[in-house]
Design an enzyme around this catalytic site. Structure first.
Site, PDB file in Angstrom:
ATOM      1  CB  CYS A 166      23.310  12.080   4.396  1.00 24.47           C
ATOM      2  SG  CYS A 166      22.863  10.403   4.892  1.00 24.47           S
ATOM      3  CB  CYS A 169      22.062  10.764   0.910  1.00 22.26           C
ATOM      4  SG  CYS A 169      20.812  10.946   2.199  1.00 22.26           S
TER       5      CYS A 169
END
Length: 446
Positions: A166, A169
């Site tokens: 991600c 993230c």
């Protein structure tokens, strides 16, 4: 000359016509009875032998000509039959793939409902004025990684719930590493999301901050970075108070679709102190490029790394390796994440390309945005947007690019732009500030 590519010889037929596999453009005619005898001619056979039948021999031997007509007709009929069979075979394969996919989805749905949903009970909040402040820690089955940073911030005990590939993230981890903070990492299964069963908010990243009297949940990558950066600017500020400057507002658009937005998420809260060494212009510029990273650059990634099924599957296998999924998820769960995730993101990538009006060649859209960023850095005459040292805007862009490092898209990006010097400089700085990382194995905690 009727067929320029034919080499005409004057000798009788040698071999049976059925042995000839390659014909002239006469082979496109299905009914040869209407073709005059003197126009029948053969090309070389599959072994590239000289032409076996001359025009004059065909004209003078009607029996051979009839045999050739039958041979041509039989060859065309067999070709059509083979083509139909291949088409039917292809349809069967497609049906099997669709059936397998539906079966996998149904099976996963059954497993999810049976084993996962029963654990999805959000924990109760402690303070009604702060819905993300909890009296007890969230249930954690497995800590995938532990990072021990060099910064003395004992009052910040952080747990990051993330999904390895991600980009949001990656952006948060880039900030944590750049700040030299310590934190634990919980890897979230992107299909079942069972690790988030305790939370009403089901997206990643999420950070849990342990306080003196409870646990503060931080949602949304930009809000996480802004709130923690504000706290690090002045540790005398109360983190719970800082969080209240980023309220979540629910809304309903003109089509009746509900949504939510975290207000002020690109703003730093400096309290009563003036930010040291920062001008108002630099703060506004940092805020603008952080927003550009989320709203523009981020949306060029998925349509590129999931551009084809092969690239999508390659990417997820890379994510599995980089994220150490082999030691985090059981074998069946890891395979599910790889194949289901690759299939889902391949479809989503196509939709995102259309939604965000990317060019037909999605790679070019990515190159254009990166070049736009690099042009600004060059115009400043510094190494980074932040000057000689990266700021939050540089970290946001780095988070996007690092999320595709190792993919075909990343290799193409480095070849077709001048991003490499900036990216390598960012890697060196963040690596030098990152704390010591230790990996865990599933068997060690069960």
């Amino acid at each position: 000359m009727f067929f320029p590519i034919c080499r005409i010889v004057s000798r009788p037929l040698r071999g049976y016509p059925e042995e000839l596999l390659e014909f002239s453009n006469l082979s496109r005619y299905r009914h040869l009875s209407s073709i005059p005898l003197h126009r029948l001619a053969l090309l070389e056979n599959s072994k590239r032998r000289p032409l076996l039948l001359s025009v004059s021999h065909t004209f003078n031997n009607p029996g051979y000509a009839d045999k050739l007509r039958r041979s041509f007709s039989q060859h065309n009929f067999q070709s059509d039959t083979n083509a139909d069979s291949a088409k039917k075979g292809s349809n069967k394969v497609k049906l099997l793939m669709v059936g397998f996919g539906l079966g996998a989805v149904i099976g996963l749905g059954y497993v999810y409902n049976k084993n996962m949903r029963q654990k999805s009970v959000p924990i109760a909040n402690l303070d009604s004025g702060n819905s993300l402040w909890f009296s007890e820690p969230p249930p954690i089955d497995f800590i995938a990684k532990k990072v021990v940073g060099s910064r003395d911030a004992r009052d910040l005990q952080l747990t990051l719930f993330q999904y390895e590939p991600c980009p949001f993230c990656k952006k948060v981890r880039a900030f944590l590493d750049f700040a030299g903070l310590s934190y634990d990492v919980v890897e979230v299964n992107p299909v079942t999301k069972k690790q988030l069963g305790w939370s009403a908010y089901k997206k990643v990243p999420i950070i849990i901050v342990k306080g003196e009297e409870g646990y503060q949940q931080l949602n949304d990558s930009s809000m996480i970075i802004s709130s923690l950066a504000s706290y690090l600017e002045d540790a005398q500020q109360d983190l719970q108070k800082i969080v209240k400057y980023y309220p979540q507002v629910d809304f309903q658009d003109g089509d009746g679709k509900k949504g939510s937005e975290i207000m002020n998420r690109y703003f730093l809260m400096f309290g009563d102190k003036e930010p040291a060494g920062r001008s108002k212009e630099s703060i506004v510029e940092e805020r603008r490029w952080r927003k550009w990273s989320d709203d523009v650059l981020m949306h060029t990634l998925s349509p590129n790394i999931y551009r084809t099924w092969e690239e999508s599957l390659e990417a997820f296998n890379m994510f599995s390796k980089n994220g150490d999924w082999e030691h985090i998820f059981p074998p069946w769960e890891r395979q599910m994440v790889i194949y289901v995730g690759a299939a889902v993101m391949y479809i989503i990538g196509k939709r995102l390309k259309k939604r965000h009006n990317l060019l037909d060649d999605a790679r070019q859209s990515l190159y254009n945005e990166v070049n736009y960023f690099l042009k600004t850095v060059k115009a400043k005459g510094t190494h980074f947007i932040g000057g000689d040292v990266p700021n939050l805007a540089d970290l946001a862009v780095y988070g996007c690019i690092s999320s595709i490092d190792g993919t075909r898209t990343f290799d193409d990006l480095m070849r077709n732009t001048k991003l490499s010097p900036w990216y390598e400089a960012m890697c060196r700085i963040i690596d030098s500030r990152r704390g010591k990382m230790s990996l865990s194995k599933l068997a060690d905690q069960h």
